[in-house]
Design an enzyme around this catalytic site. Structure first.
Site, PDB file in Angstrom:
ATOM      1  N   LYS A 221      32.202  75.850  64.544  1.00  0.00           N
ATOM      2  CA  LYS A 221      33.050  76.882  63.955  1.00  0.00           C
ATOM      3  C   LYS A 221      34.044  76.281  62.966  1.00  0.00           C
ATOM      4  O   LYS A 221      34.428  75.123  63.078  1.00  0.00           O
ATOM      5  CB  LYS A 221      33.846  77.597  65.056  1.00  0.00           C
ATOM      6  CG  LYS A 221      33.166  78.803  65.665  1.00  0.00           C
ATOM      7  CD  LYS A 221      34.136  79.533  66.578  1.00  0.00           C
ATOM      8  CE  LYS A 221      33.535  80.832  67.106  1.00  0.00           C
ATOM      9  NZ  LYS A 221      34.493  81.558  67.948  1.00  0.00           N
TER      10      LYS A 221
ATOM     11  N   GLY B 116      15.914  91.829  61.640  1.00  0.00           N
ATOM     12  CA  GLY B 116      16.509  90.542  61.359  1.00  0.00           C
ATOM     13  C   GLY B 116      16.042  89.967  60.046  1.00  0.00           C
ATOM     14  O   GLY B 116      15.431  90.649  59.213  1.00  0.00           O
ATOM     15  N   HIS B 117      16.326  88.696  59.870  1.00  0.00           N
ATOM     16  CA  HIS B 117      16.023  88.006  58.623  1.00  0.00           C
ATOM     17  C   HIS B 117      15.803  86.539  58.937  1.00  0.00           C
ATOM     18  O   HIS B 117      16.434  85.981  59.831  1.00  0.00           O
ATOM     19  CB  HIS B 117      17.195  88.171  57.637  1.00  0.00           C
ATOM     20  CG  HIS B 117      16.987  87.452  56.340  1.00  0.00           C
ATOM     21  ND1 HIS B 117      16.161  87.938  55.352  1.00  0.00           N
ATOM     22  CD2 HIS B 117      17.494  86.283  55.864  1.00  0.00           C
ATOM     23  CE1 HIS B 117      16.170  87.106  54.322  1.00  0.00           C
ATOM     24  NE2 HIS B 117      16.974  86.084  54.618  1.00  0.00           N
TER      25      HIS B 117
ATOM     26  N   ASP C  58      39.859  91.847  68.016  1.00  0.00           N
ATOM     27  CA  ASP C  58      39.531  91.650  69.433  1.00  0.00           C
ATOM     28  C   ASP C  58      38.149  91.041  69.501  1.00  0.00           C
ATOM     29  O   ASP C  58      37.607  90.580  68.487  1.00  0.00           O
ATOM     30  CB  ASP C  58      39.620  92.977  70.194  1.00  0.00           C
ATOM     31  CG  ASP C  58      40.100  92.783  71.626  1.00  0.00           C
ATOM     32  OD1 ASP C  58      39.370  92.140  72.403  1.00  0.00           O
ATOM     33  OD2 ASP C  58      41.209  93.236  71.947  1.00  0.00           O
ATOM     34  N   ASP C  59      37.539  91.008  70.695  1.00  0.00           N
ATOM     35  CA  ASP C  59      36.217  90.406  70.816  1.00  0.00           C
ATOM     36  C   ASP C  59      35.181  91.155  69.990  1.00  0.00           C
ATOM     37  O   ASP C  59      34.246  90.551  69.473  1.00  0.00           O
ATOM     38  CB  ASP C  59      35.793  90.365  72.289  1.00  0.00           C
ATOM     39  CG  ASP C  59      36.591  89.341  73.078  1.00  0.00           C
ATOM     40  OD1 ASP C  59      36.818  88.237  72.551  1.00  0.00           O
ATOM     41  OD2 ASP C  59      37.008  89.644  74.214  1.00  0.00           O
TER      42      ASP C  59
ATOM     43  N   CYS D 246      29.354  76.271  69.264  1.00  0.00           N
ATOM     44  CA  CYS D 246      30.663  76.756  68.843  1.00  0.00           C
ATOM     45  C   CYS D 246      31.528  75.636  68.304  1.00  0.00           C
ATOM     46  O   CYS D 246      32.560  75.886  67.677  1.00  0.00           O
ATOM     47  CB  CYS D 246      31.366  77.472  70.006  1.00  0.00           C
ATOM     48  SG  CYS D 246      31.549  79.232  69.684  1.00  0.00           S
TER      49      CYS D 246
END
Length: 865
Positions: free
Chosen positions: A508, A637-638, A545-546, A505
């Site tokens: 970010k 997915g990819h 929100d989350d 994180c």
């Protein structure tokens, strides 16, 4: 000293000369103040367990920045023993392009056996006598796999591990020491007390070290109880029995007695309450040493009041007695077993040729006699042509030939270096008393206080070569271009920090940049404005929100949607996959939504097809295991190639909305603000990148990041939590500020509409922190996202008062897979915390603040108190 031994055999004179030469060098360094602040210095290689090249002051070595190369071969090291420590250091100084080094280790640090008695005697801290394998592994750019090996398939070239998928290797080396051997604890008969005496084998050393701390605590408790007794009361002894009469057992017995007696004396008790008995099968102490050494140590033991029982083998422990051959019994409260150790049981079915004791038989090249590409060294190895006793000196001296042969085998060479270890070695043996130390080799027996100072110097210097004096590998970076110079200071600053950007994180984009982008998109009319009225979007970009929340059916169920993506911040793809999945699920858990499906996007570096496959498998295996724990199915997915291993997950779920969901809004005056896990992942991994974080700190942070928020969120909901969010990239303050703003009347959220503006009074003293987080912040080490998060400090009402608090910077520390922030009614706090702390990994849950009426309703804020 040399003159005293002139009439002795030449071999003895040679050893005396070597010792006195070293002592002369040590004293000259002291006299001329050459030794550095830690008391370490360069020494000669005349002692067989000292490598002069490894012991000098750490040089600065320049390396040219190389473009990343595809992995061609995998070198896997099992165990962090002395030889592998040398290998890691050597590979860090001279890396092999195209080779990925993987260290599989049960422990994040490894003890140096030569300093264990000194640690027991209280002369060294635990940190001083352990090599930090995480730091050393990072120096070697190795992949650290914190796991225990449990099997091996030489045909498929796989190492099997407890609790995770097997790891592939091209060349394998095993340096795992020996396994403990201890007599069985015999069942207590009906006449016994029913009390079982703890029996602690010396190996593995880490477990013995932990038990030693318990023995110390026991002695202190007994001393305090004895001190408080009437002088006429009989003395209640602490009876310690050491089984094993070799050099290790004798040195430990003397060191333990010295330390325990010193501890009880300092507490005002009589040192005689510590009773030490040494039991040995042999009729003499230290049978592998010459008679003069045996006589010397017998005299030391007798003068110190150690009870010697020689020529009697210990059969086992029954209740509070050690049973000996011939029927004799020795009363005991603690037993330390220091006899010959055995080999690990998992080696038996591997197909490796083992000796009768289960140790791996190796050639003079340290390669298995029957399995190519598998090497072994140290206690676990049995040299077929040159049998040697199990001693740390051979593991240390085996490091260079092992490393040379690993390099040759990885390069495809078949002609390897032959190693013929010396037949004997010098031992400098302590007694727990710095004034008494003995040197022994062959016929040599030399006693003197100066020998302890010499031993201490040698051991500290060797350790420094793998800890404080690892070479500083400086990267030669290219000078900034003319374009960058013309662009100004901001461009130059960005370039200077480009190579040290954080993952997780910490990678970010900052909140300010993100807010500006969303504002511009709304202004363009291409985002937002789709909530409320007849829209199915219940929570979206207008009131973030989350998770996004979308109406699902008329019965009140809604679907939730969230996405997370970041690049890896650790080299272990399996562990990274677990943490990435846990982090992605956390948004659903914070809302008390039930995750149902997930889509993945995976980025893997370019390489050989089988290497790419293995990295992708390991990463997705970790992710899928965590998804499965929350009953969330991976449905698609990819994948794509990229510069760094990265993983993103879109998680979809269901929630009863609004009554079954926890949102960010809803803070009410009087609520307690609870944080469920400690903070500090950002600064710890920034420090780890710079080689400044202890391995134990990194391991603790990784453990925390694997703890799911699912159960904690349900506990919070059951205790009437009014609002909740998970702590991730914007840190405690950023996410707490989101909750404050979402709870103000100006917010469009439904929960905020019925509330008044609020502030949060935050206690920095109460803020729970991961081990090492305050230390790394004190060093001025922060995540690369920290400066962006710091822009939110304008929301701190009294920043000037908070600036000097050591935990203040941690409010802005970006978290990966952090805990939950929630507001709970004051009446529910005690019960809520009790239940939270009963959950695995939530022992740090605590109240960090309270919700108060906003001092300025138009500008809600955070106040540090």
């Amino acid at each position: 000293i040399q003159a005293r031994y002139l009439g002795k055999p030449f071999a003895v004179q040679r050893e005396v000369f070597a010792l006195t030469f070293l002592e002369r060098a040590r004293r000259l360094e002291q006299r001329h103040s050459v030794r550095d602040a830690e008391g370490r210095g360069a020494i000669s290689s005349n002692l067989p367990h000292v490598d002069n090249l490894e012991s000098r002051a750490a040089p600065k070595k320049k390396m040219k920045m190389q473009p990343p190369q595809p992995v061609v071969k995998d070198l896997v090291l099992i165990g962090g023993g002395h030889a592998h420590a040398y290998t890691l250091k050597n590979l860090g100084m001279n890396p092999i392009p195209g080779v990925q080094v993987t260290l599989i280790t049960r422990d994040v640090d490894t003890p140096y056996s030569g300093m264990l008695p000194g640690h027991i005697a209280g002369f060294y801290t635990r940190q001083e006598c352990h090599i930090d394998l995480v730091k050393l592994g990072n120096f070697a750019k190795a992949k650290i796999v914190h796991a225990e090996a449990c099997g091996l398939d030489p045909v498929t070239k796989q190492v099997f591990l407890n609790g995770r998928p097997p790891i592939q290797y091209d060349v394998l080396s095993i340096n795992i020491g020996s396994a403990p051997q201890t007599a069985p604890a015999l069942k207590e008969g009906p006449e016994g007390s029913g009390v079982e005496t703890p029996v602690t084998p010396v190996k593995p050393i880490d477990k013995f070290s932990k038990r030693w701390e318990a023995i110390l605590d026991r002695a202190r408790g007994a001393a305090q109880a004895s001190r408080d007794q009437d002088d006429a009361a009989p003395l209640q002894p602490l009876r310690l029995v050491v089984v094993g009469g070799g050099a290790g057992g004798v040195e430990l017995a003397l060191s333990m007695q010295a330390r325990l007696r010193r501890e009880v004396r300092e507490l005002g008790a009589r040192e005689e309450m510590v009773e030490v008995t040494l039991v040995a099968r042999s009729k003499v102490l230290m049978p592998a040493h010459n008679p003069e050494v045996q006589k010397t140590f017998r005299g030391i033991a007798e003068r110190r009041g150690i009870n010697l029982i020689l020529g009697a083998a210990a059969l086992g422990v029954k209740g509070q007695r050690v049973l000996l051959e011939g029927g004799r019994e020795v009363p005991c409260d603690e037993v330390v077993w220091c006899t010959s150790a055995g080999a690990q049981a998992w080696l038996k079915p591997t197909g490796l040729q083992l000796d009768p004791n289960g140790f791996i038989e190796v050639q003079d090249t340290l390669e298995s006699v029957n399995t190519p590409d598998v090497f072994a060294v140290g206690d676990i190895a049995a040299l077929v042509n040159h049998p040697r006793p199990k001693a740390g000196v051979f593991a240390v001296r085996g490091g260079p030939p092992l490393t040379n042969n690993l390099r040759k085998r990885l390069a495809g060479q078949t002609r390897l270096e032959q190693w013929h270890p010396q037949t004997n070695f010098l031992g400098i043996i302590g007694t727990g008393d710095p004034g008494v130390c003995v040197a022994s080799r062959g016929e040599l027996c030399l006693e003197g206080a100066w020998l302890w100072e010499l031993k201490d110097w040698i051991d500290r210097t060797w350790m420094a070569g793998y800890t404080t004096r690892l070479p500083l590998m400086e990267i030669e970076e290219e000078a900034p271009s003319a374009v960058a110079l013309a662009a100004g200071p901001a461009a130059l600053a960005a370039l200077s920090h480009a190579s040290m950007r954080c993952g997780g994180c910490g990678a970010k984009v900052g909140a300010t940049v993100l807010s500006n982008v969303m504002r511009r998109l709304r202004a363009d009319g291409v985002a937002g404005g789709d909530e409320g009225g007849e829209s199915d979007v219940l929570v979206g970009l207008d009131s973030p929100d989350d998770c996004a929340v979308v109406r699902c059916d008329p019965q009140g169920r809604a679907s939730v949607h969230t996405v997370d993506f970041f690049r890896s911040f650790i080299k272990d793809p399996f562990l990274f996959g677990k943490i990435a999945a846990n982090h992605a699920l956390s948004d659903c858990h914070a809302m008390c939504a039930v995750p149902t499906t997930a889509l993945a996007i995976a980025v893997v570096p370019y390489g050989l097809e089988d290497k790419v496959e293995e990295d992708l498998y390991q990463m997705m295996s970790g992710a899928c295991r965590v998804l499965a724990e929350s009953n969330c199915k991976l449905v698609g997915g990819h994948t794509c190639e990229g510069a760094e291993l990265s993983l993103g997950l879109v998680v979809n779920g269901l929630v009863e909305y609004p009554n079954g969901a926890l949102t960010k809004g809803g803070l009410k005056k009087g609520d307690a603000v609870i944080l469920t896990k400690g903070v500090g992942t950002g600064t710890i991994f920034a420090a780890d990148m710079r080689g400044k974080a202890q391995g134990a700190w990194v391991a603790s942070a990784l453990d925390s990041m694997q703890v799911s928020n699912r159960e904690a969120a349900l506990v919070l909901r059951d205790h009437k939590a009014a609002a909740c969010t998970d702590v991730t990239g914007f840190g405690v303050l950023g996410h707490l500020l989101e909750m404050v703003r979402a709870s103000s009347p100006s917010s469009s959220s439904s929960s905020a509409a019925a509330s008044s503006s609020v502030d949060v009074h935050l206690s920095l003293d109460a803020l729970p922190c991961l081990a090492g987080a305050v230390d790394t912040v004190r060093l001025g080490i922060f995540s690369s996202l920290q400066p962006a998060n710091l822009r939110l400090k304008r929301a701190v009402a009294n920043e000037a008062d908070a600036l000097d608090h050591p935990k203040y910077p941690l409010l802005f520390d970006p978290q990966t897979a952090g805990g939950l922030l929630a507001a709970v009614p004051a009446s529910q706090v005690d019960a809520c915390l009790a239940q939270l702390r009963s959950l695995p990994g939530h022992q740090d849950a605590c109240v960090i603040g309270t919700v108060e009426t906003a001092a300025e309703p138009s500008n809600p804020s955070i106040k540090c108190v």
